[in-house]
Structures are given as C-alpha cells and as structure tokens.
Design a protein around this motif. Structure first.
Motif, PDB file in Angstrom:
ATOM      1  N   THR A   1       8.930   4.036   3.627  1.00  0.00           N
ATOM      2  CA  THR A   1       8.471   2.656   3.436  1.00  0.00           C
ATOM      3  C   THR A   1       8.794   1.845   4.688  1.00  0.00           C
ATOM      4  O   THR A   1       9.913   1.910   5.209  1.00  0.00           O
ATOM      5  CB  THR A   1       9.128   2.005   2.218  1.00  0.00           C
ATOM      6  OG1 THR A   1       8.726   2.724   1.039  1.00  0.00           O
ATOM      7  CG2 THR A   1       8.717   0.535   2.081  1.00  0.00           C
ATOM      8  N   TYR A   2       7.796   1.068   5.165  1.00  0.00           N
ATOM      9  CA  TYR A   2       7.964   0.262   6.378  1.00  0.00           C
ATOM     10  C   TYR A   2       7.578  -1.185   6.092  1.00  0.00           C
ATOM     11  O   TYR A   2       6.845  -1.493   5.142  1.00  0.00           O
ATOM     12  CB  TYR A   2       7.061   0.805   7.495  1.00  0.00           C
ATOM     13  CG  TYR A   2       7.451   2.180   7.991  1.00  0.00           C
ATOM     14  CD1 TYR A   2       8.402   2.339   8.993  1.00  0.00           C
ATOM     15  CD2 TYR A   2       6.851   3.322   7.454  1.00  0.00           C
ATOM     16  CE1 TYR A   2       8.761   3.598   9.445  1.00  0.00           C
ATOM     17  CE2 TYR A   2       7.206   4.583   7.897  1.00  0.00           C
ATOM     18  CZ  TYR A   2       8.161   4.723   8.899  1.00  0.00           C
ATOM     19  OH  TYR A   2       8.510   5.968   9.351  1.00  0.00           O
ATOM     20  N   TYR A   3       8.079  -2.064   6.962  1.00  0.00           N
ATOM     21  CA  TYR A   3       7.765  -3.488   6.915  1.00  0.00           C
ATOM     22  C   TYR A   3       7.192  -3.887   8.279  1.00  0.00           C
ATOM     23  O   TYR A   3       7.665  -3.412   9.314  1.00  0.00           O
ATOM     24  CB  TYR A   3       9.015  -4.317   6.589  1.00  0.00           C
ATOM     25  CG  TYR A   3       9.663  -3.916   5.292  1.00  0.00           C
ATOM     26  CD1 TYR A   3       9.324  -4.561   4.101  1.00  0.00           C
ATOM     27  CD2 TYR A   3      10.596  -2.869   5.254  1.00  0.00           C
ATOM     28  CE1 TYR A   3       9.912  -4.172   2.893  1.00  0.00           C
ATOM     29  CE2 TYR A   3      11.180  -2.480   4.048  1.00  0.00           C
ATOM     30  CZ  TYR A   3      10.830  -3.128   2.875  1.00  0.00           C
ATOM     31  OH  TYR A   3      11.391  -2.743   1.687  1.00  0.00           O
TER      32      TYR A   3
ATOM     33  N   SER B   1       0.831  -1.207   0.000  1.00  0.00           N
ATOM     34  CA  SER B   1       0.000   0.000   0.000  1.00  0.00           C
ATOM     35  C   SER B   1       0.859   1.248   0.000  1.00  0.00           C
ATOM     36  O   SER B   1       1.952   1.287   0.588  1.00  0.00           O
ATOM     37  CB  SER B   1      -0.905   0.013   1.231  1.00  0.00           C
ATOM     38  OG  SER B   1      -1.793  -1.068   1.223  1.00  0.00           O
ATOM     39  N   THR B   2       0.337   2.291  -0.634  1.00  0.00           N
ATOM     40  CA  THR B   2       0.992   3.603  -0.626  1.00  0.00           C
ATOM     41  C   THR B   2       0.021   4.646  -0.111  1.00  0.00           C
ATOM     42  O   THR B   2      -1.186   4.408  -0.047  1.00  0.00           O
ATOM     43  CB  THR B   2       1.464   3.990  -2.037  1.00  0.00           C
ATOM     44  OG1 THR B   2       0.329   4.015  -2.919  1.00  0.00           O
ATOM     45  CG2 THR B   2       2.486   2.993  -2.565  1.00  0.00           C
ATOM     46  N   GLY B   3       0.534   5.776   0.253  1.00  0.00           N
ATOM     47  CA  GLY B   3      -0.311   6.858   0.749  1.00  0.00           C
ATOM     48  C   GLY B   3      -0.962   6.530   2.076  1.00  0.00           C
ATOM     49  O   GLY B   3      -2.029   7.056   2.406  1.00  0.00           O
TER      50      GLY B   3
ATOM     51  N   THR C   1       3.866   2.206   2.387  1.00  0.00           N
ATOM     52  CA  THR C   1       4.545   3.499   2.312  1.00  0.00           C
ATOM     53  C   THR C   1       3.584   4.577   2.775  1.00  0.00           C
ATOM     54  O   THR C   1       2.427   4.625   2.333  1.00  0.00           O
ATOM     55  CB  THR C   1       5.001   3.797   0.879  1.00  0.00           C
ATOM     56  OG1 THR C   1       5.869   2.749   0.439  1.00  0.00           O
ATOM     57  CG2 THR C   1       5.734   5.131   0.806  1.00  0.00           C
ATOM     58  N   THR C   2       4.064   5.419   3.693  1.00  0.00           N
ATOM     59  CA  THR C   2       3.222   6.485   4.235  1.00  0.00           C
ATOM     60  C   THR C   2       3.143   7.643   3.252  1.00  0.00           C
ATOM     61  O   THR C   2       3.985   7.809   2.367  1.00  0.00           O
ATOM     62  CB  THR C   2       3.773   6.986   5.574  1.00  0.00           C
ATOM     63  OG1 THR C   2       5.146   7.387   5.395  1.00  0.00           O
ATOM     64  CG2 THR C   2       3.705   5.891   6.626  1.00  0.00           C
ATOM     65  N   SER C   3       2.102   8.455   3.448  1.00  0.00           N
ATOM     66  CA  SER C   3       1.893   9.618   2.588  1.00  0.00           C
ATOM     67  C   SER C   3       2.995  10.644   2.811  1.00  0.00           C
ATOM     68  O   SER C   3       3.523  10.794   3.915  1.00  0.00           O
ATOM     69  CB  SER C   3       0.550  10.277   2.898  1.00  0.00           C
ATOM     70  OG  SER C   3      -0.503   9.380   2.658  1.00  0.00           O
ATOM     71  N   ALA C   4       3.318  11.362   1.729  1.00  0.00           N
ATOM     72  CA  ALA C   4       4.261  12.471   1.852  1.00  0.00           C
ATOM     73  C   ALA C   4       3.598  13.631   2.582  1.00  0.00           C
ATOM     74  O   ALA C   4       2.366  13.732   2.640  1.00  0.00           O
ATOM     75  CB  ALA C   4       4.719  12.923   0.462  1.00  0.00           C
ATOM     76  N   ILE C   5       4.422  14.542   3.143  1.00  0.00           N
ATOM     77  CA  ILE C   5       3.890  15.680   3.891  1.00  0.00           C
ATOM     78  C   ILE C   5       3.230  16.658   2.927  1.00  0.00           C
ATOM     79  O   ILE C   5       3.867  17.165   2.005  1.00  0.00           O
ATOM     80  CB  ILE C   5       5.005  16.394   4.668  1.00  0.00           C
ATOM     81  CG1 ILE C   5       5.651  15.420   5.652  1.00  0.00           C
ATOM     82  CG2 ILE C   5       4.467  17.626   5.383  1.00  0.00           C
ATOM     83  CD1 ILE C   5       6.841  16.000   6.383  1.00  0.00           C
TER      84      ILE C   5
END
Length: 967
Positions: free
Chosen positions: A768-770, A711-713, A791-795
């Motif tokens: 990006t995290y696991y 997943s992203t965002g 992956t977390t959303s960008a600021i």
C-alpha cells in the motif's frame, strides 16, 4: 466587485515573463480586445476602398475587407457616421470632440492620412448628403438628453455647407417640430432621389423632402413616423426603415404602404442597403430605450420588400448598426466589429482582421474550461447604442464572440460564473422619460445562461429592484446571493440554492440600509452586505432571512464608532478572513478605508492611516495567496489615483505603495480578477483587458485522478495522473509507504505535464502506497494536494501482465511511440485518452512478464473490431472501425491458453493532449509551445496527426476540435 480566485476554475492562459515574489506587479495589454461597435461603413466610389467607423476610430480596407488598418486620429470622442461624396471626399460626422473648440465635422486627406476639422460645422451631425450643387446637407441629432421638457431624440435641425465658400447656413424652413415638443427631430438619414431631391428620414416626423429651401412631407400615410434609414429599390421606389418595419412609396405625391411581410413584429429596422442584383437587405435591432432581445437580425428581399427572409446564418452579435453592399459583391455589416458575407447574406463571418477596436470592458471571469467572459458597458453615443453586452473568448483572448441572445437589459451591471458553470448577468433597461419627468431610469433584469452564453433566460423569481442588481456572489456553501438597489420597497439581497428560485425575504425594510454598495462572504459562510445608510450588515447564519445585523451602526459625520457608515463596501481575503471596509462618514477625518482582523469577523475595525485620504475610494481589490493585496484607487484628486499594493498581515499602520500611476484616468481599472493560473487581470472601460506580467498567486492545489484513492490491484508501473491547472507550471510528486510521508520511495520534481509514469523497480507488488502532488511557479511551490492511497497487485504465479500501451507509428520513415494506458479505470471513469489520429490499424500492446505463445481472443465494446497477434512478450491488438470521440473497453483472454487479464478501458479524443477528456485552450497552447519540433519520445502525444513533426497542421487539428468533450 471583489474577485476571488477560489471561484475561478480556469485553465492555462499565457506564458508570460516571471516576477519575483516581492516584485511589484506590472501589466500587458491584451493584443486583441472585445470589439467596439461599428456604426458606419461606406465605400469610396473613386477607388473602391472601404471605410468603417467605430465610436472612436475610422478604419480603412484597400482589399475589399480582407484586412483593415486604422486611419489617423480624427480628434473625435464619438464618431456618428461616415459619408463619401461622389468625388471621393470622406467626411466623419461627430457627436462630441476631444479638441478645443469642439468639432462637428472632419474631412479626410487620403494622401496624407490626416483628418482636419471643418470650420463652423454644427455639433452632433448624424446624417450627410451632397446635393446636386455640390453643397453638403447635414442633419443633426442627439440622445444625450435627460431634461424634463424634451424627448429622448432631438436635434438642432439641418444645415447646408457651401464647400467652395467654406460657409454654413441653417436649412430649417418648414421643418416640423417633434410632436408635443418644441424641438426639431433627430435626423437619422439623408439621401437623394434619382432626380436630385434631398430627402431626410427623421425620428418623429417621418420623411421630409427639400423643395428649394423649404422642407415638406414626402408621401402620405406613413404608419410609423420614427424613421431610421432610407434606401431606394432598383425600380426607384423609396424605402423607409422604421421602428416597426419597412414602408415604401413611389413618389412624393403617393401614399406609403407597409412592406414588412416576414420581418419580426415591432423590431426596429436600423439600416437598409441594396446590392447590384437588386436584393434588399435590412439590419434590425432595438434601441437602448426600447425593450427587446439585443440579438441582431439580418433579412433580405428579392421583390422590392414585398416579402423578407431571414439572412442571419453565421451571424452572432447584437444590434445591426450598418449594412453596406460593396461593388465586389460582398456585403458588410457593422455591429460589435465587422462581419462579411460573400454570398448575398447566405452566410456571415467575422471579418475585421488587422485591427483591434476595443469595447469598454468593465468585468471579466473565466469558467472551468478556461473560456473568458467579459462584460462591456459602452456609454459612448449616449442612449443611441446599446451598451455592448457580453463577450466570450475560447482561445485566450485571440478571438471574441458577442453573446446577447435573450438579453434585453442594455446597461449591464455585473457578471458572475458559479461553481456549476452557470453564467449570471445583471443589467438595467433604460426607459424613456415622459414629458415633465426627470432622468432615464430603468427596469433591472437578471439573466442566467446554462449553455456557455449561447442563450440567456431572464429570472423572474427575484424581487424587482428599483434601479439595479449590483452584485452577484456565491458562498462556499454553494448558495447564490444577489444584492440590489431595492430601496425601501423590499429586501436589498436575495438568494437561491437551486440556481433558479430566489428567496426575497432576507433583509427586509425598514432597517435594511436602503441601497447596497458591496457584498462579500467568508469561508464560514458569513454574509456581509454593504449598505447606503446602515453600514455593513452581517449574517452569521448563512444569509438566512432576518439574520442581518449592522456591525458598523450610526449615521453621523464623523461617525460615533470606528468604521465606514455610509455607502459601505466589505471586502474579505479568502485566505485569511481579513476584512477591508470602504465607505464614508468614518470617525477618522478624511479616512475611508478600514480593516478588521480575521478573529474579529468584521468587528473592531481600525483605520488605515497611510491609505490615501479625502475622496479616495477603492474600485476593486484582489487578494493573492502570497499575502499581497492589490487595490485600484479612484479619487477626485488625480495624484491619488492609481494601482496600489500592500502586504498581509494588515494593521492600522500598513503601507500602501502606488505601483501604477493612472494620471487623470479616474477609472483606469474598474475590476480586478485572479485566475486559477495565478495571473492578475485589470479590466477597465478606458483600459480594456490587461494581464499581469507574471504570477501573483502560487499554484492552486491539484486534484489527483489516477490511481483513484483506495484502488487495489494497481500495476507496479502505473501512470499517475492529476488535474492540470496551468501548462506554465511544473509539478512535484511524492510516493510514500507512510501516510505522513515519512518514508518516501519517490520524490520527483520539475514534471512538465499532468502525468508521471513510474519506472520499474520503484514500487513493490502487494504494498500500500500514499501519493501527493504539488505545483510550482516562479513564486514557489503551491500547497500539496490531498493525499490518496493505492495498493499494488500481488505477485502472480507464472505469466503476468506488466503494462498496456497505445501504440502509434509517426512519419513516413516511421518511429513508433507508446502511450501508457491506466489499466485501473473503468470505461465511465477517468480513462486514458489517446490524442493522436486513430484510423484503421491502431495497436494496443498488452505486455507480459514472459513470452507469449498463444495470443488469445480479443473483443472491443461498444464499437469497432479487434484482432490479435504475438510479438515476443507482447500481444498486439489491432483495432479497426473505431471512431473518434469514443470510449471503448478491450477484453483479452486465454493468453497461452489459460491466462485471463482484466479488461482495459481507454478513450479516443483527437487533440486532447493533456488527458483531460476535453479539448480546450490548454491543449492548443501545449501544441503551440512545441511547434517546429520533430517527434520524439518526450513530445509524441502533441504530434496529433502522427506526421513525424509538430507543426501548424497539429495546431489546426486541435483548434478545430476545441470545446469537444469525451462523452
């Protein structure tokens, strides 16, 4: 026989006492068992008390069937029927007895709760009536007959008991023999005319009347001589329930006429009764030696039998053995347990509160919803009763439902649930022996249910076996295998890949080992078939036709090689691949158990020198993921009987420790089963269902669900979710910036639920995290799940969404609690589920990084209405007209006039407290575990009715929705 936990996708069961990793296992008997057959129900006319008999026990109700209580031990092994005299004396007619000498009749002293044998009574009494002189007339019958010269049903005739004098005499003058045989018929029913004439319903010779001391036919022209039950209509006409319907006659000199309009054709009428309004009721169902659907039927007639209407609403069970109209107006039905109707058969409900009369259970499995399925094989009362069938419990064994609709086979041989939740049942229909023939053997049948056992469909593509289908297993590849007693006429193993059409060419004669005694697969999809004469046959090609080769060949005693040769049973540890092999004719005198190391794949077998010798056989084995091996040993040598344990790795000197001594019960456990929660079940016809007092397995791997892999965002404060194995377990989550988890940013243990909300500041934007999860129980930690990444959303610049909450107020002095919503799941995915009551005015709170001035517009699809308001940094979306059991997507735009946020999807399913998108036993158990607590931030999701406290109302609300799945 061998149950592997890898095929059981079950949810939580019981919170039981813990045991250490190396402690010996012990068991607790389940308080409620699948119910035994109720063969007779009567009323004491002097008190109105009800009595009912199972095959072993007599129970009593003093409150019109609301509750029941066991009477003292009758001393009987098989209770045929009950009879109460007009003066209130209760008798139990007995087929066999555990006492010495054998007892044929027992009488009950209500004041002392004592059963006493009636001296001199004949054995196998099946019918009783008191004549006008106060004497008992007793009829006999038996179905335990496998001789070559007699029918299935026969008796020793009728007897008279002089109660005052305590003497018995035969009463057979004029009683005809069964046609073509030299034996008296089975007396199925005794009654009296209003004038006191004693009548006997016989199985083979119609209805007989006793005139003086001589029997003669009652009426002429009865269309079926196999009479099961007698009853009188309100106008005094006699009704006879036969194997093909109902007939009636006005008096002894009249002709019988058929009154079966509306009844199923050729289905035996087993019992008749009439209530105070004159309505007749008929209970139907086949005998073991007849071919037909075991599902029972109840019919009623308000015109003395001229026409019949189905009156089975609410009844789910097999053959109806007893129907009884009580003076209260309630109707009582005996089948697997007791059923009651308070409205003249308009609706039936199970009604045996207070007692548990256990059926003879021999196998169990659980499906992915945690429902328990049990195969029962009652052999008491011989072929007089069907052998119980299949039972299901959806509430951890508290209540049971018999499921036999579509099954015709009576003696069931195996039960299996595949990875698609299809339920497979194999069985044998017993057939009658013709004059001059031998035993009763049967037409084997295979059934499948795709609707949780509600209906069964017979598979006709599988090769017709000579005796039975004995083993059903599924390989890791998904292929279903059925091994059977085909003999020399065909393959003794078949397979299907589409769960429907079988390939019957897998292991054709002449060198196929004849009958099968075992079936197992390993993780490489190698198939091992235990045979009668060709040892263990192995296929390393997935069981494909022509690929089975004996790996323990020879047929001498002792054998020429190490290993079992005759009647072989392969058993494979699913965790290591180690094989155990049971059988006869080994090369080591007195040794029947052998092993094969994982690398040898069934070859190079070695004897277990410390296993009990001389006629010791394994009923079943369970392999634990801790390396423990549990074995139930049968033997003709009673000191060897018992439950044994050993520990991997195995070698020829492995020690087998007996932890439970079965005494003289040769078949204490028939099968063993480990569920996904790690509990071990021992199931046996004499022992019922038993569960281990603690886990024997560590927790199975969890399956990660949110955020989805790749997943992203993703929000920097997501709520992680994973499939819940068992509510008794705790969980540990790790999050890392490295795929090998060498750089841990979060390591949280002792998580009680299957979700974890990450606190602000833990994750950074644009990274990006696991992550992975491992469960734990008293045996230690289970294996880590397969890792997933996100992956977390960008600021963003300016205002941004930080989270979305489902908000609900609880109690009359309301406290508000928020349920975090996963914003990364679409409406068709693993949406967050709101388990609390909806109602109008439910709030979804969109939370932002700064103050909101303009709320913007909200919309909801596919149903409901949405309106917005602003509260500081939150936009509150109030929902109306959203029904329960609904997935919705909420869109919100033009925040502060410009900001657009991604749509948010969630589900509403009241009672789904563990966010599995279905309501099942796990949810019920979770709410029960918190009953009595006031609602707070740690338990609010379990207060499903938002009352401010978790109590019985919440439990009832969840139970009422059990089995429902969010569409």
């Amino acid at each position: 026989m061998i149950r592997k936990s890898g095929f059981a996708l079950a949810a939580a069961l019981w919170l039981l006492a813990s045991c250490a990793l190396h402690a010996q296992v012990s068991f607790t008997h389940l308080a409620t068992q699948p119910p035994d057959n109720i063969t007779s129900i009567v009323t004491d006319p002097t008190s109105g008390d009800l009595y009912a008999a199972s095959t072993l026990t007599v129970i009593r109700s003093t409150d019109q069937g609301v509750t029941w209580k066991k009477t003292s031990n009758t001393g009987a092994l098989n209770v045929n029927m009950l009879y109460v005299t007009p003066g209130g004396q209760l008798y139990a007619a007995i087929d066999k007895s555990t006492s010495v000498p054998n007892v044929g009749l027992a009488q009950y002293n209500e004041a002392t709760d004592v059963w006493s044998p009636v001296a001199g009574a004949p054995l196998n009494i099946t019918a009783l009536v008191e004549d006008n002189a106060g004497n008992l007339v007793a009829g006999t019958g038996t179905t335990g007959n496998y001789g070559a010269s007699n029918p299935i049903n026969l008796g020793t005739g009728l007897y008279q008991y002089n109660v005052a004098g305590g003497t018995w005499s035969t009463l057979n003058s004029g009683l005809p023999f069964v046609p073509t045989y030299s034996v008296f018929p089975y007396i199925k029913s005794l009654t009296k005319t209003p004038g006191g004439l004693v009548l006997a319903g016989t199985y083979g010779n119609g209805v007989q009347q006793l005139s003086g001391a001589i029997w003669g036919a009652y009426g002429t022209g009865l269309n079926n001589q196999f009479v099961n039950t007698l009853a009188f209509t309100a106008t005094g006409a006699l009704l006879a329930g036969t194997d093909v319907g109902v007939s009636t006659v006005a008096n002894a000199a009249s002709a019988w006429s058929t009154v079966s309009t509306g009844l199923p054709a050729n289905k035996p009428v087993r019992t008749l009764t009439i209530n105070a309004t004159g309505t007749l009721f008929a209970g139907l169902g086949f005998y073991v030696y007849q071919n037909g659907n075991l599902a029972g039927d109840i019919y009623s007639s308000m015109d003395d039998g001229a026409s019949w209407q189905n009156a089975s609403a609410g009844y789910v069970g097999a053959v109806v053995y007893a129907l009884h109209a009580h003076s209260s107006g309630n109707l009582f039905l005996g089948s697997a347990g007791i059923w009651k109707s308070a409205n003249n058969g308009g609706l039936w409900s199970y009604s045996m509160s207070g007692v548990s009369l256990a059926s003879q259970t021999v196998k169990m499995m659980k499906n992915s919803a945690g429902h328990i399925f049990v195969l029962a094989r009652n052999t008491l009362l011989g072929t007089r009763l069907p052998y119980a069938g299949v039972f299901r419990s959806t509430d951890n064994g508290v209540n049971w439902q018999q499921l036999v609709n579509g099954i015709k086979a009576h003696m069931l041989t195996d039960l299996f649930i595949d990875n698609q939740d299809n339920i497979w049942v194999a069985g044998t229909s017993v057939i009658p022996n013709a004059p001059g023939t031998g035993t009763l053997l049967g037409n084997p049948e295979l059934y499948k249910s795709s609707n949780n056992g509600l209906t069964w469909v017979q598979n006709t593509s599988i090769n017709v076996a000579s005796k039975s289908y004995t083993f059903i297993r599924q390989a890791p590849s998904g292929k279903i295998f059925v091994a059977s007693a085909f003999g020399t006429s065909g393959s003794n193993i078949s397979s299907t890949t589409d769960f429907n059409t079988f390939d019957n060419t897998l292991n054709l004669p002449p060198i196929n080992g004849y009958h099968t005694f075992g079936l197992a697969m390993n993780s490489a999809n190698n198939v091992f078939l235990g045979t009668e004469t060709n040892g263990i046959m192995r296929s390393t090609s997935g069981g494909n036709p022509g690929t089975f080769v004996s790996i323990t060949t020879g047929d001498s005693n002792p054998g020429t090689i190490t290993g079992p040769i005759g009647n072989t049973v392969p058993m494979i540890d699913p965790y290591t691949g180690t094989m155990l092999a049971d059988g006869t004719h080994g090369s080591h005198t007195g040794i029947n158990l052998y092993g094969s190391a994982p690398a040898d794949n069934g070859g190079n077998m070695f004897p277990f020198l410390n296993f009990p010798t001389y006629f010791a056989r394994i009923a079943d084995v369970a392999f634990a993921n801790t390396g423990k091996v549990y074995l139930n040993v049968q033997s003709s040598q009673f000191p060897q009987l018992g439950f044994y344990e050993t520990q991997m790795p195995l070698n020829t000197n492995s020690t087998f420790t007996k932890t439970i001594n079965f005494g003289t019960l040769s078949y204490y456990f028939d099968t063993l089963y480990i569920d996904k929660c790690g509990y071990l079940y021992g199931v046996g016809s004499n022992a019922g269902l038993n569960i281990s007092n603690g886990h024997v397995n560590t927790v199975a791997q969890s399956v990660l669900s949110a955020p989805a892999n790749g997943s992203t965002g993703v929000s920097v404060t997501p709520t992680f979710g994973w499939a819940l194995d068992c509510i008794a377990d705790t969980y540990r989550i790790q999050i890392s910036t490295a795929s090998d988890f060498s750089a841990i940013v979060l390591d949280q243990a002792a998580i009680a639920a299957n979700g974890y909300p990450v606190l602000p500041g833990t994750l950074s934007a644009g990274n990006t995290y696991y992550w992975r999860v491992a469960g734990a129980n008293n045996l230690g930690s289970g294996a880590w799940s397969t890792a997933a990444s996100f992956t977390t959303s960008a600021i963003p610049s300016g205002l941004s969404l930080t989270g979305v909450q489902s908000r609900k107020s609880h109690g009359s002095s309301p406290l508000t609690f928020d349920l975090p919503i996963d914003t990364n799941v679409t409406i068709t995915g693993a949406v967050t589920v709101e388990p609390r009551v909806i109602g109008n005015g439910h709030i979804i709170a969109f939370q932002f990084s700064g103050s909101v001035n303009i709320a913007g517009a909200a919309s909801i699809t596919p149903v409901g209405s949405a309106s917005t308001s602003v509260a500081g940094s939150e936009v509150l979306v109030t929902l109306t007209n959203v029904p329960d059991n609904q997935r919705v997507t909420i869109s919100l735009g033009n925040i502060n006039g410009t900001l657009q946020v991604p749509p948010v999807s969630l589900g509403f399913r009241v009672g789904d407290v563990n966010n599995s998108r279905s309501v099942n036993s796990s949810d019920i158990s979770a709410v029960k575990a918190r009953s009595g607590l006031l609602t707070d931030a740690t338990n609010f999701r379990f207060d499903v009715n938002a009352s401010g406290a978790i109590n019985a109302s919440d439990i009832s609300a969840v139970k009422a929705r059990s089995g429902l799945v969010l569409p």
